[in-house]
Design a protein around this motif. Sequence first.
Motif, PDB file in Angstrom:
ATOM      1  N   GLU A 172       0.955  -1.280  -0.098  1.00 13.80           N
ATOM      2  CA  GLU A 172       0.034  -0.043  -0.069  1.00 13.80           C
ATOM      3  C   GLU A 172       0.864   1.145  -0.232  1.00 13.80           C
ATOM      4  OE1 GLU A 172       0.889  -1.012   4.289  1.00 13.80           O
ATOM      5  OE2 GLU A 172       0.271  -2.212   2.549  1.00 13.80           O
TER       6      GLU A 172
ATOM      7  N   THR B  73      -0.363   4.290  -1.966  1.00 15.39           N
ATOM      8  CA  THR B  73      -1.472   4.830  -1.520  1.00 15.39           C
ATOM      9  C   THR B  73      -1.947   5.587  -0.137  1.00 15.39           C
ATOM     10  OG1 THR B  73      -2.639   2.924  -0.649  1.00 15.39           O
ATOM     11  CG2 THR B  73      -2.854   3.378  -2.822  1.00 15.39           C
ATOM     12  N   MET B  74      -0.687   5.605   0.580  1.00 14.96           N
ATOM     13  CA  MET B  74      -1.023   6.103   1.988  1.00 14.96           C
ATOM     14  C   MET B  74      -0.201   7.644   1.933  1.00 14.96           C
ATOM     15  SD  MET B  74       0.283   2.701   4.078  1.00 14.96           S
ATOM     16  CE  MET B  74      -0.263   3.295   5.713  1.00 14.96           C
TER      17      MET B  74
ATOM     18  N   THR C 250       3.279   6.087   6.204  1.00 16.92           N
ATOM     19  CA  THR C 250       4.053   5.055   5.659  1.00 16.92           C
ATOM     20  C   THR C 250       5.361   4.962   6.698  1.00 16.92           C
ATOM     21  OG1 THR C 250       4.300   6.685   3.902  1.00 16.92           O
ATOM     22  CG2 THR C 250       4.001   4.550   3.363  1.00 16.92           C
TER      23      THR C 250
END
Length: 120
Positions: free
Chosen positions: A22, A25-26, A31
């Motif tokens: 992911e 998308t973070m 992150t």
Amino acid sequence: MLASIPGLGLVTAHALLADMPEIATMEEGQTAALASMTRQFGIWRGRGFIQGSRATLRYVLYMPVIVVGRFNPYFKRVYDRLTAKGKHAKVVITVIMRKLIVFAVALLRGKNGLWTPKAA
């Protein structure tokens, strides 16, 4: 793209993408929190320790962070500044680990997609 960061190899880049699917998308703070956080709240007097992260990500990033902290000029300045303040090695490694993940996310989201060092 991730292997263009000095100190990160293909194995580490593949492991980052495998352990953090992911990643694109973070938000940057989310992150970085996956890497590690030190547990030191308020007026904590005990020994600090690392918590709240993906252990495999820490294992994968440990040696590249050591290399990046010694040979990458930007991260070397961060390493020298924090050690001059008297921070423990584990705390400095954690900070560089988080910064490295933020840079990796920025590279994946950027237009060029390759590491370009800043001119001094």
